[in-house]
Each structure stands twice: as structure tokens, then as C-alpha cells.
Enzyme design. Sequence first.
Site, short mmCIF file in Angstrom:
data_model
loop_
_atom_site.label_atom_id
_atom_site.label_comp_id
_atom_site.label_asym_id
_atom_site.label_seq_id
_atom_site.Cartn_x
_atom_site.Cartn_y
_atom_site.Cartn_z
N HIS A 177 1.02 -1.10 0.00
CA HIS A 177 -0.05 -0.03 -0.07
C HIS A 177 1.02 1.33 -0.17
O HIS A 177 0.98 1.80 1.06
CB HIS A 177 -0.75 0.06 1.17
CG HIS A 177 -2.00 1.04 1.22
ND1 HIS A 177 -2.00 2.22 1.77
CD2 HIS A 177 -3.19 0.85 0.55
CE1 HIS A 177 -3.18 2.86 1.32
NE2 HIS A 177 -3.83 1.99 0.78
N TYR A 178 1.33 1.71 -0.98
CA TYR A 178 1.52 0.98 -2.39
C TYR A 178 2.91 0.97 -2.59
O TYR A 178 3.61 1.74 -1.81
CB TYR A 178 0.84 2.37 -3.28
CG TYR A 178 -0.54 2.66 -3.02
CD1 TYR A 178 -1.64 1.74 -3.47
CD2 TYR A 178 -1.09 3.87 -2.19
CE1 TYR A 178 -2.86 1.98 -3.28
CE2 TYR A 178 -2.33 4.17 -2.03
CZ TYR A 178 -3.26 3.39 -2.55
OH TYR A 178 -4.64 3.58 -2.26
#
Length: 193
Positions: free
Chosen positions: A57-58
Site C-alpha cells: 500500500h502502495y
Amino acid sequence: MSRLDKSLVSASLLLQIGAWRAPIFMIDRIADYKPGENASITVVKHVTFNEPYITGHYPDNPVMPGVMIAEVFSQASEYLSLLNDFTDRYQNEWRKALVSFDDVAKALTTDSGVATIIAERKRIIGYLVAQNIKFKHVVFPGDSLYVTSQLTAVDEKGFCHYNVEARVGRHIASCGRIINYRSENKQSERSGR
């Protein structure tokens, strides 16, 4: 030393009285606690690259997911509820009011204080709901999240309402409301704990 550099309890006691385990244990330190009718707590969560959710993420721009910030809100509010139960039970059993951070910290270094808060953790189970959580600032690995939860009301059905806020430095990362309902842990009664 500023209050935010202190911890109400040792790391091992923090883990014992928490209702969570890795990888969802989100509180590193209880930096402040004010008992009483307008009780409040401030907890610290250090966000690191080692968190399991950060890698996805991410991948090219890692940030702390909002749902994990909401989880910190929930855990902070549950610790606040537990500490309020502890201070009430302590006053009933030992006829001594715990009215400050230092009073509570001192009580939690005694064998009887530790036994009391662990018994409270086993006796009660909490159910939490997040309401109106707003996200205002991105939280990155390397940030320290300072989360405050303040008891605002207990309604006629026994639900506790908390205003919550997360800060990174001077920036508000997120804020909202948590509702907590607590009841006797029936599983603990059946297992004889």
C-alpha cells in the site's frame, strides 16, 4: 522529559492488557492518560517500513492505509475504556482514587495493580464502531502518529462515545468518532479464567 516521551506502562504490560496481537497490534506507547468523567488518552504509533500492510500500500509510494489509522483509533479508545475500568475498580477495592497519570502509572507497577488490570482485560470484551472518520493528511513510514481519544458521553444504553484525532507533528492526519460497547466476556467465564 516531555509527557510524550513517557509510557504509562511497560512494553510487556502493554501487550498483556491489549486485546490484539501481531500483526494487528497498533499501539507502541501510552503517552498520556487522564482518568475521570472527561477521560482521555494519547497513544503513539511509530509507522515503519516493516509493517506488513506497507509493502502492498502502495509499492512505489508507501503510505499508511486509512483503515489502519481507524484501527489505532479503536485500540486507543479500548485502552481508555480499560484504564477507566481499572481506576474505578482500584478505587472500590483499595479506597484510593487514582487522579493523575503518575498515580495510575505507579499503581500499575505494583503486583496488585497488574493483577487487577489483567483481570479486567479478561473480564470485559469491547465492540467498536468508527463514525465520520475523515482523512486530512497522508501518513508515511518514518512518521510517528500521536492519537488522542477523549470520552465525550456514555449514552443510556451504555455505549461510550469518543472523539478521536491523529496527528503527525502539527498536522491533523485524521479525526472522527469511535463508539465502544463493552460487556462481560462470556467465553472467559466458560473457560474458568
